[in-house]
Design a protein around this motif. Structure first.
Motif, short mmCIF file in Angstrom:
data_model
loop_
_atom_site.label_atom_id
_atom_site.label_comp_id
_atom_site.label_asym_id
_atom_site.label_seq_id
_atom_site.Cartn_x
_atom_site.Cartn_y
_atom_site.Cartn_z
N PRO A 9 0.82 -1.22 0.00
CA PRO A 9 0.00 0.00 0.00
C PRO A 9 0.85 1.26 0.00
O PRO A 9 1.87 1.32 0.67
CB PRO A 9 -0.79 -0.12 1.31
CG PRO A 9 -0.73 -1.55 1.69
CD PRO A 9 0.57 -2.05 1.17
N GLY A 10 0.39 2.26 -0.73
CA GLY A 10 1.09 3.53 -0.77
C GLY A 10 0.63 4.49 0.33
O GLY A 10 1.27 5.51 0.55
N GLU A 16 -1.32 2.36 12.43
CA GLU A 16 -1.49 1.04 11.82
C GLU A 16 -0.12 0.46 11.43
O GLU A 16 0.92 1.02 11.75
CB GLU A 16 -2.43 1.15 10.62
CG GLU A 16 -3.85 1.55 11.03
CD GLU A 16 -4.85 1.50 9.89
OE1 GLU A 16 -6.06 1.54 10.19
OE2 GLU A 16 -4.42 1.42 8.72
N THR A 17 -0.17 -0.69 10.78
CA THR A 17 1.06 -1.39 10.41
C THR A 17 1.33 -1.27 8.91
O THR A 17 0.46 -1.54 8.09
CB THR A 17 0.98 -2.88 10.79
OG1 THR A 17 0.90 -2.98 12.23
CG2 THR A 17 2.22 -3.63 10.33
N LEU A 18 2.54 -0.85 8.60
CA LEU A 18 3.01 -0.78 7.22
C LEU A 18 3.53 -2.15 6.82
O LEU A 18 4.33 -2.75 7.56
CB LEU A 18 4.14 0.26 7.16
CG LEU A 18 4.90 0.55 5.88
CD1 LEU A 18 5.57 1.94 6.01
CD2 LEU A 18 5.94 -0.48 5.55
N ASN A 82 7.31 -5.59 8.01
CA ASN A 82 6.19 -5.03 8.75
C ASN A 82 6.73 -4.00 9.73
O ASN A 82 7.68 -4.29 10.48
CB ASN A 82 5.43 -6.11 9.54
CG ASN A 82 4.48 -6.89 8.68
OD1 ASN A 82 4.27 -6.59 7.51
ND2 ASN A 82 3.91 -7.93 9.24
N LEU A 83 6.14 -2.80 9.71
CA LEU A 83 6.52 -1.74 10.64
C LEU A 83 5.24 -1.28 11.34
O LEU A 83 4.32 -0.76 10.70
CB LEU A 83 7.16 -0.58 9.89
CG LEU A 83 7.62 0.62 10.74
CD1 LEU A 83 8.75 0.20 11.67
CD2 LEU A 83 8.07 1.77 9.83
N LEU A 112 7.00 4.57 -2.50
CA LEU A 112 6.67 5.62 -1.55
C LEU A 112 5.50 5.19 -0.67
O LEU A 112 4.44 4.81 -1.19
CB LEU A 112 6.31 6.91 -2.28
CG LEU A 112 5.82 8.07 -1.40
CD1 LEU A 112 6.90 8.51 -0.42
CD2 LEU A 112 5.34 9.22 -2.27
N VAL A 113 5.72 5.25 0.63
CA VAL A 113 4.65 4.98 1.58
C VAL A 113 4.38 6.25 2.38
O VAL A 113 5.29 6.81 3.00
CB VAL A 113 5.01 3.83 2.54
CG1 VAL A 113 3.87 3.60 3.53
CG2 VAL A 113 5.31 2.55 1.76
N THR A 114 3.16 6.72 2.32
CA THR A 114 2.75 7.91 3.04
C THR A 114 1.89 7.52 4.23
O THR A 114 0.96 6.71 4.09
CB THR A 114 1.96 8.85 2.11
OG1 THR A 114 2.78 9.20 0.99
CG2 THR A 114 1.53 10.12 2.84
#
Lengths: 117, 109
Positions: A9-10, A16-18, A82-83, A112-114
Motif C-alpha cells: 500500500p502507498g 497502523e502497520t506498514l 512489517n513496521l 513511496l509509503v505515506t
C-alpha cells in the motif's frame, strides 16, 4: 541479473502497520545472501531498517527494532517488512536490496509509503 | 551503533577531480561502499569493498581508505556525475548491522 520489486500500500493510517513485500527475480532467495530494507524520507538521506538471512535470522536497526518484523518466503522468492504503530515520520520511499554484508549490490526501484489519515 | 559522517555538499568543475569523504570509527575495521543516487532514482552501487567497481561503473570512480576515513574519488568529473553520494559500512558493534552516511550532494560546475 538480479531484480527486486517492492509492493504494498502507498498509504497507511497513523498507528497502523506498514506492510511491504519484495519479490526477487533472476536469483533464488536461497543462495546464501542477506536481504535488506532501507528507507529514505522525502528530501533526506538513507536509513537502514534491517536485514534477513535465508534461514530467517534477522538484524534490525536499534532505533526501529521494537516496531519492525521481517520474514522470508523461499517458496515465493519473497521477503517482507512489517513496521507497526506508524506515524508521519515513517513516511518515506522504502527500498529492498540484496545485502552482501558490506554493501548492497542490487536495489529495487523503491516505493513511496505515506502515513496519513 | 556507529556513525558515518559526510560533508553535505561538494562542487567540482567539469573535467576536474573531486574527492568525497566519509568518516567513522567503524571504517578502521570494515570497508566502505559508495552509492550514487540521482533525483527520483534508486541508489546505485559504484564502489564496494573499499576500491572495487561493479560492472558498468566508469573507471573514473575509485575508492580508498585510511584510518577512519574512506574516500570516493571521481577523476575527470562529468555532468552526469552530479548526484547525491552515500557511504555505507557495517556497524562495528558486532550486531551485523549496516550504517549509512548522511550523504554528499555533488554539483558539477
Amino acid at each position: 541479473q538480479v531484480q527486486l520489486q517492492e509492493s504494498g500500500p502507498g498509504l497507511v493510517r497513523p498507528s497502523e502497520t506498514l506492510s511491504l513485500t519484495c519479490t526477487v527475480s533472476g536469483s533464488s532467495i536461497n543462495t546464501g545472501y542477506y536481504w535488506g530494507w532501507i528507507r529514505q524520507p522525502p528530501g533526506k538521506g538513507l536509513e537502514y531498517i534491517g536485514s534477513i538471512y535465508q534461514s530467517g535470522s534477522t538484524y534490525y536497526n536499534p532505533s526501529l527494532k521494537s516496531r519492525v518484523t521481517m520474514s522470508i518466503d523461499t517458496s515465493k522468492n519473497q521477503f517482507s517488512l512489517n513496521l507497526s504503530s506508524v506515524t508521519a515520520t515513517d513516511t518515506a520511499v522504502y527500498y529492498c536490496a540484496r545485502d552482501q554484508v558490506y554493501y548492497f549490490d542490487n536495489w529495487g526501484q523503491g516505493t513511496l509509503v505515506t502515513v496519513s489519515s | 551503533s556507529s556513525e558515518l559522517t559526510q560533508d553535505p555538499a561538494v562542487s567540482v568543475a567539469l573535467g576536474q577531480t573531486v574527492r568525497i569523504t566519509c568518516q567513522g570509527d567503524t571504517l578502521r575495521t570494515y570497508y566502505a561502499s559508495w552509492y550514487q543516487q540521482k533525483p527520483g532514482q534508486a541508489p546505485v552501487l559504484v564502489i564496494y569493498n573499499k576500491d572495487n567497481r561493479p560492472s558498468g561503473i566508469p573507471d573514473r570512480f575509485s575508492g580508498s581508505s585510511s584510518g577512519n576515513t574512506a574516500s570516493l574519488t571521481i577523476t575527470g568529473a562529468q555532468a552526469e556525475d552530479e548526484a547525491d553520494y552515500y557511504c555505507n559500512s557495517r556497524d562495528s558493534s558486532g550486531h551485523h548491522l549496516r550504517v549509512f552516511g548522511g550523504g554528499t550532494r555533488l554539483t558539477v560546475l
